[in-house]
Design a protein around this motif. Structure first.
Motif, mmCIF file in Angstrom:
data_model
loop_
_atom_site.group_PDB
_atom_site.id
_atom_site.type_symbol
_atom_site.label_atom_id
_atom_site.label_comp_id
_atom_site.label_asym_id
_atom_site.label_seq_id
_atom_site.Cartn_x
_atom_site.Cartn_y
_atom_site.Cartn_z
ATOM 1 N N PHE A 168 0.854 -1.181 0.000
ATOM 2 C CA PHE A 168 0.000 0.000 0.000
ATOM 3 C C PHE A 168 0.893 1.235 0.000
ATOM 4 O O PHE A 168 1.859 1.287 0.758
ATOM 5 C CB PHE A 168 -0.868 0.032 1.258
ATOM 6 C CG PHE A 168 -2.003 -0.936 1.234
ATOM 7 C CD1 PHE A 168 -3.167 -0.617 0.565
ATOM 8 C CD2 PHE A 168 -1.914 -2.154 1.886
ATOM 9 C CE1 PHE A 168 -4.227 -1.509 0.546
ATOM 10 C CE2 PHE A 168 -2.968 -3.044 1.863
ATOM 11 C CZ PHE A 168 -4.132 -2.715 1.195
ATOM 12 N N HIS A 181 -3.138 0.630 -3.798
ATOM 13 C CA HIS A 181 -2.534 -0.691 -3.644
ATOM 14 C C HIS A 181 -1.841 -1.065 -4.949
ATOM 15 O O HIS A 181 -2.452 -1.042 -6.006
ATOM 16 C CB HIS A 181 -3.599 -1.724 -3.312
ATOM 17 C CG HIS A 181 -3.039 -3.082 -3.070
ATOM 18 N ND1 HIS A 181 -2.955 -4.016 -4.063
ATOM 19 C CD2 HIS A 181 -2.499 -3.640 -1.968
ATOM 20 C CE1 HIS A 181 -2.401 -5.109 -3.564
ATOM 21 N NE2 HIS A 181 -2.117 -4.912 -2.301
ATOM 22 N N VAL A 241 -5.106 6.217 -0.767
ATOM 23 C CA VAL A 241 -4.261 5.050 -0.557
ATOM 24 C C VAL A 241 -4.356 4.163 -1.787
ATOM 25 O O VAL A 241 -5.447 3.849 -2.249
ATOM 26 C CB VAL A 241 -4.695 4.285 0.704
ATOM 27 C CG1 VAL A 241 -3.866 3.029 0.859
ATOM 28 C CG2 VAL A 241 -4.518 5.160 1.927
ATOM 29 N N VAL A 275 -4.337 -0.118 -7.904
ATOM 30 C CA VAL A 275 -5.766 0.076 -7.694
ATOM 31 C C VAL A 275 -5.911 1.091 -6.577
ATOM 32 O O VAL A 275 -5.253 0.971 -5.544
ATOM 33 C CB VAL A 275 -6.453 -1.244 -7.281
ATOM 34 C CG1 VAL A 275 -7.847 -0.980 -6.760
ATOM 35 C CG2 VAL A 275 -6.540 -2.198 -8.450
ATOM 36 N N SER A 276 -6.720 2.111 -6.788
ATOM 37 C CA SER A 276 -6.935 3.060 -5.693
ATOM 38 C C SER A 276 -7.830 2.382 -4.665
ATOM 39 O O SER A 276 -8.929 1.958 -4.967
ATOM 40 C CB SER A 276 -7.564 4.350 -6.219
ATOM 41 O OG SER A 276 -8.799 4.082 -6.802
ATOM 42 N N ALA A 277 -7.303 2.264 -3.446
ATOM 43 C CA ALA A 277 -7.982 1.421 -2.481
ATOM 44 C C ALA A 277 -8.845 2.196 -1.498
ATOM 45 O O ALA A 277 -9.874 1.704 -1.049
ATOM 46 C CB ALA A 277 -6.961 0.593 -1.710
ATOM 47 N N TRP A 278 -8.455 3.385 -1.168
ATOM 48 C CA TRP A 278 -9.142 4.051 -0.066
ATOM 49 C C TRP A 278 -8.869 5.534 -0.120
ATOM 50 O O TRP A 278 -7.734 5.962 -0.370
ATOM 51 C CB TRP A 278 -8.602 3.468 1.249
ATOM 52 C CG TRP A 278 -9.356 3.844 2.470
ATOM 53 C CD1 TRP A 278 -10.561 3.344 2.872
ATOM 54 C CD2 TRP A 278 -8.949 4.781 3.467
ATOM 55 N NE1 TRP A 278 -10.914 3.917 4.054
ATOM 56 C CE2 TRP A 278 -9.951 4.795 4.442
ATOM 57 C CE3 TRP A 278 -7.838 5.594 3.628
ATOM 58 C CZ2 TRP A 278 -9.872 5.607 5.567
ATOM 59 C CZ3 TRP A 278 -7.753 6.395 4.739
ATOM 60 C CH2 TRP A 278 -8.767 6.401 5.706
ATOM 61 N N LEU A 279 -9.923 6.325 0.113
ATOM 62 C CA LEU A 279 -9.772 7.776 0.158
ATOM 63 C C LEU A 279 -10.065 8.227 1.579
ATOM 64 O O LEU A 279 -11.071 7.842 2.156
ATOM 65 C CB LEU A 279 -10.755 8.419 -0.828
ATOM 66 C CG LEU A 279 -10.764 9.929 -0.935
ATOM 67 C CD1 LEU A 279 -9.478 10.433 -1.536
ATOM 68 C CD2 LEU A 279 -11.931 10.393 -1.767
#
Lengths: 89, 164, 121
Positions: B94, B135, B133, B121-125
């Motif tokens: 990450f 990945h 964040v 892959v965009s994992a988390w905003l």
């Protein structure tokens, strides 16, 4: 030539479907299963497009479009359920 | 007055085009029906649309699109090779990308871009929308990845949506 | 000539679709599995749809462009569902090979709603 390619492609996409289905059954966690379901939709679209080419008919296009739309909505609804415990707030 | 009658000047031709693609013909009747739908749908769904974002430098956006198509092709080949090599050859991580973009549209476009491009892959905003964040499937150098994302994708989007 | 082009497109599409699913079955944790389907399958189905477009346009009954719609739709929705899936997985603390940033852990414990407890979907 084209026929042979389509038949090989049928085999590959069917194998892909089988692998995805295996993940759907096994998937250790719920997000895994949702991901497998989402991939299953995409593979089904591929299979339908191939069938359209094979049978020389563009009738299957509508089905592919519908699967694309409904699959996306289904994935989003399931994810939202995991995130919030509710779909419609 | 124009705003009330034609709330989304870009959406109307776009909907017409989608209608024509859907019926797969370009007969005059279908074009008329498409225009009618393209005019009525924005009118009825006006309240659901977020505020309009001004687009500066459309040329940069176009260049960005071509860069994106090229990167998608490369991304697919890279990811395919990583998968074929097997799980032992990937090094997932990450990474945290600080965002300079502030507009919602800009951030969502950046997140979508990251998802479509090489092994990320965009994992988390974060809830305050300051960090994204990401990945990565095979990250050897996290710093370099952050720099690449910021320079390659965020800079053009900043130019298009928030020039200042 | 057209046949060869079509065959190449169809085979590329099928191979990419297959590799995407292979990644889904083979990789070890959820977050790496997410990469296979979102990337490999979009290109796979994309090139299959281009093949279908060329095939039906060459039939002589006018140009067939409606496959563009499905391609476009898949390219727009794939990232969105990937992002939502990874968000849901982070929320449920699905195991990861990589270290999850502390920032996420903090934010996810602070959220007031409880994760749904379901055994099966």
């Amino acid at each position: 030539m084209l026929n042979l390619a389509v038949i090989i492609a049928f085999g590959l996409v069917s194998a892909a479907l089988a692998l995805t289905f295996w993940r759907l059954l096994r998937g250790p966690d719920q997000p895994d299963r949702i991901l497998a379901l989402d991939t299953l939709y995409v593979n089904a679209i591929a299979l339908l497009v191939l069938l359209g080419i094979h049978l020389n008919s563009s009738l299957y296009f509508e089905a592919a479009l519908l699967i694309a739309m409904m699959g996306f909505v289904g994935t989003v609804a399931l994810c939202k359920y995991l995130l919030r415990g509710d779909i419609i707030e | 007055m124009t705003i009330r009658l034609l709330p989304h000047p870009i959406l109307t031709p776009l909907l017409t085009l989608i209608w024509l693609l859907l019926v797969n013909s370009a007969a005059p009747g279908q074009i008329l029906l498409g225009l009618l739908l393209g005019w009525l749908i924005p009118l009825f769904t006006l309240r659901f649309w977020p505020d309009r974002v001004p687009i500066h430098q459309p040329l940069t956006l176009l260049r960005f699109l071509f860069l994106l198509i090229y990167d998608i092709l490369v991304a697919n080949v890279i990811v395919a090779f990583r998968i074929l090599l097997g799980p032992k050859h990937v090094q997932p991580a990450f990474v945290v990308v600080p965002l300079d973009l502030r507009s919602d549209l800009g951030i969502s476009l950046l997140a979508n871009t990251i998802c479509l491009t090489p092994g990320t892959v965009s994992a988390w905003l974060s809830p305050d929308r300051r960090t994204l964040v990401v990945h990565g499937l095979d990250v050897r150098d996290p710093e370099a990845l952050v720099t690449t994302i910021k320079r390659r994708y965020e800079t053009p989007l900043l130019k298009v949506f928030e020039p200042c | 000539m057209l046949d060869i082009l079509l065959s190449v497109l169809i085979l590329t599409g099928a191979i990419f679709t297959f590799i995407g699913s292979l990644g889904l079955a083979r990789l070890r944790d959820f977050y790496t599995r997410l990469h296979g389907p979102t990337k490999a399958t979009t290109l796979g189905v994309g090139s299959l749809l281009i093949a279908s477009m060329i095939h039906f346009s060459a039939q002589g009954e006018g140009v067939s462009l409606h496959e563009i719609l499905v391609t476009l739709f898949l390219f727009i929705t794939a990232p969105v569902s990937a992002h939502l899936l990874s968000k849901a997985a982070l929320h449920r603390r699905v195991e990861s090979q990589a270290q999850v940033p502390a920032q996420i852990e903090e934010a996810e414990t602070q959220t007031h709603f409880a994760a749904p407890t379901v055994d099966r979907l």
